[in-house]
Design an enzyme around this catalytic site. Structure first.
Site, mmCIF file in Angstrom:
data_model
loop_
_atom_site.group_PDB
_atom_site.id
_atom_site.type_symbol
_atom_site.label_atom_id
_atom_site.label_comp_id
_atom_site.label_asym_id
_atom_site.label_seq_id
_atom_site.Cartn_x
_atom_site.Cartn_y
_atom_site.Cartn_z
ATOM 1 N N ASP A 13 0.859 -1.193 0.000
ATOM 2 C CA ASP A 13 0.000 0.000 0.000
ATOM 3 C C ASP A 13 0.894 1.242 0.000
ATOM 4 O O ASP A 13 1.885 1.299 0.740
ATOM 5 C CB ASP A 13 -0.903 -0.031 1.254
ATOM 6 C CG ASP A 13 -2.085 0.924 1.144
ATOM 7 O OD1 ASP A 13 -1.854 2.129 0.915
ATOM 8 O OD2 ASP A 13 -3.226 0.477 1.296
ATOM 9 N N ILE A 14 0.554 2.223 -0.823
ATOM 10 C CA ILE A 14 1.380 3.445 -0.870
ATOM 11 C C ILE A 14 1.196 4.314 0.375
ATOM 12 O O ILE A 14 1.998 5.197 0.635
ATOM 13 C CB ILE A 14 1.102 4.311 -2.135
ATOM 14 C CG1 ILE A 14 -0.397 4.479 -2.374
ATOM 15 C CG2 ILE A 14 1.793 3.747 -3.356
ATOM 16 C CD1 ILE A 14 -0.729 5.482 -3.463
ATOM 17 N N HIS A 53 -9.921 -6.005 -2.520
ATOM 18 C CA HIS A 53 -8.561 -6.106 -1.980
ATOM 19 C C HIS A 53 -8.626 -6.397 -0.491
ATOM 20 O O HIS A 53 -9.503 -5.913 0.210
ATOM 21 C CB HIS A 53 -7.750 -4.835 -2.254
ATOM 22 C CG HIS A 53 -8.391 -3.561 -1.807
ATOM 23 N ND1 HIS A 53 -9.389 -2.936 -2.516
ATOM 24 C CD2 HIS A 53 -8.189 -2.795 -0.706
ATOM 25 C CE1 HIS A 53 -9.758 -1.839 -1.887
ATOM 26 N NE2 HIS A 53 -9.056 -1.728 -0.771
ATOM 27 N N HIS A 103 -6.479 -5.981 2.924
ATOM 28 C CA HIS A 103 -5.335 -5.341 3.574
ATOM 29 C C HIS A 103 -4.720 -6.342 4.547
ATOM 30 O O HIS A 103 -5.427 -6.906 5.393
ATOM 31 C CB HIS A 103 -5.784 -4.133 4.402
ATOM 32 C CG HIS A 103 -6.382 -3.006 3.620
ATOM 33 N ND1 HIS A 103 -5.685 -1.848 3.333
ATOM 34 C CD2 HIS A 103 -7.617 -2.837 3.090
ATOM 35 C CE1 HIS A 103 -6.476 -1.013 2.666
ATOM 36 N NE2 HIS A 103 -7.651 -1.590 2.508
HETATM 37 P P1 5GP Z 1 -9.977 1.116 0.692
HETATM 38 O O1 5GP Z 1 -10.658 1.087 -0.646
HETATM 39 O O2 5GP Z 1 -9.713 -0.270 1.215
HETATM 40 O O3 5GP Z 1 -10.687 1.973 1.678
HETATM 41 O O4 5GP Z 1 -8.554 1.803 0.503
HETATM 42 C C1 5GP Z 1 -7.796 1.638 -0.664
HETATM 43 C C2 5GP Z 1 -6.327 1.463 -0.289
HETATM 44 O O5 5GP Z 1 -5.586 1.423 -1.487
HETATM 45 C C3 5GP Z 1 -5.759 2.608 0.551
HETATM 46 O O6 5GP Z 1 -5.100 2.051 1.682
HETATM 47 C C4 5GP Z 1 -4.795 3.319 -0.390
HETATM 48 O O7 5GP Z 1 -3.649 3.815 0.273
HETATM 49 C C5 5GP Z 1 -4.431 2.224 -1.369
HETATM 50 N N1 5GP Z 1 -4.131 2.739 -2.705
HETATM 51 C C6 5GP Z 1 -4.887 3.600 -3.423
HETATM 52 N N2 5GP Z 1 -4.315 3.836 -4.635
HETATM 53 C C7 5GP Z 1 -3.185 3.099 -4.652
HETATM 54 C C8 5GP Z 1 -2.160 2.928 -5.651
HETATM 55 O O8 5GP Z 1 -2.182 3.502 -6.738
HETATM 56 N N3 5GP Z 1 -1.131 2.095 -5.333
HETATM 57 C C9 5GP Z 1 -1.080 1.432 -4.128
HETATM 58 N N4 5GP Z 1 -0.017 0.627 -3.922
HETATM 59 N N5 5GP Z 1 -2.021 1.573 -3.182
HETATM 60 C C10 5GP Z 1 -3.069 2.393 -3.442
#
Ligand code: 5GP
Ligand code: ZN
Length: 131
Positions: free
Chosen positions: A30-31, A94, A96
């Site tokens: 995660d970035i 996804h 985590h």
């Molecule tokens: P969620 O949809 O589970 O609430 O969060 C999406 C997750 O994806 C976040 O933790 C965010 O930091 C991560 N994320 C979003 N865009 C990118 C990306 O382009 N690359 C990576 N490696 N992680 C991403």
């Protein structure tokens, strides 16, 4: 899905810091990690809601999460690996996987941007383990 960022990552159109992959699934850092080693595991095929996946793919994904957790826990020297599913920011399934040292570490308020250089170092450490 044309506008899905994780589909673009899965196809290689957008780079990621890869931790592990096979033909159908991909794990990358995660970035904005909550803790160092925070990994995202995705199916390469687009799904939105994890619990809409068919049983076979869902079980495969969970099986890989289990194997990856061993690898990540060992390489990051963490006490446990926490698992979280939200998907409100990115609508591509996804999981985590988050290294934890203590209660309360699984807190999205602790997420902060990490440099690509540091992510690469961490990914290399995780990749060096076996799955
Ligand atoms: P969620 O949809 O589970 O609430 O969060 C999406 C997750 O994806 C976040 O933790 C965010 O930091 C991560 N994320 C979003 N865009 C990118 C990306 O382009 N690359 C990576 N490696 N992680 C991403
Ligand atoms: Zn997608």
């Amino acid at each position: 899905m044309i506008h899905c960022i994780f589909c673009k990552i899965a196809s290689g159109a957008i780079p990621c810091t890869k931790v592990w992959e096979n033909k159908k699934y991909l794990a990358f850092l995660d970035i904005n990690p909550i803790t160092p080693g925070h990994t995202l595991l995705i199916p390469k095929k687009h799904h939105d809601y994890i619990f809409d996946m068919n049983d076979e793919e869902y079980n495969e994904l969970m099986g890989i999460a289990k194997k990856l957790s061993v690898k990540i826990k060992k390489s990051m020297n963490s006490k446990k690996i926490g698992m979280m599913v939200e998907g409100f920011l990115v609508h591509h399934t996804h999981i985590h996987l988050i290294p934890l040292q203590k209660a309360g570490d699984l807190n999205t308020e602790n997420a902060k941007k990490e440099s690509p250089e540091r992510l690469t170092v961490i990914a290399e450490k995780i990749k060096a383990g076996e799955i």
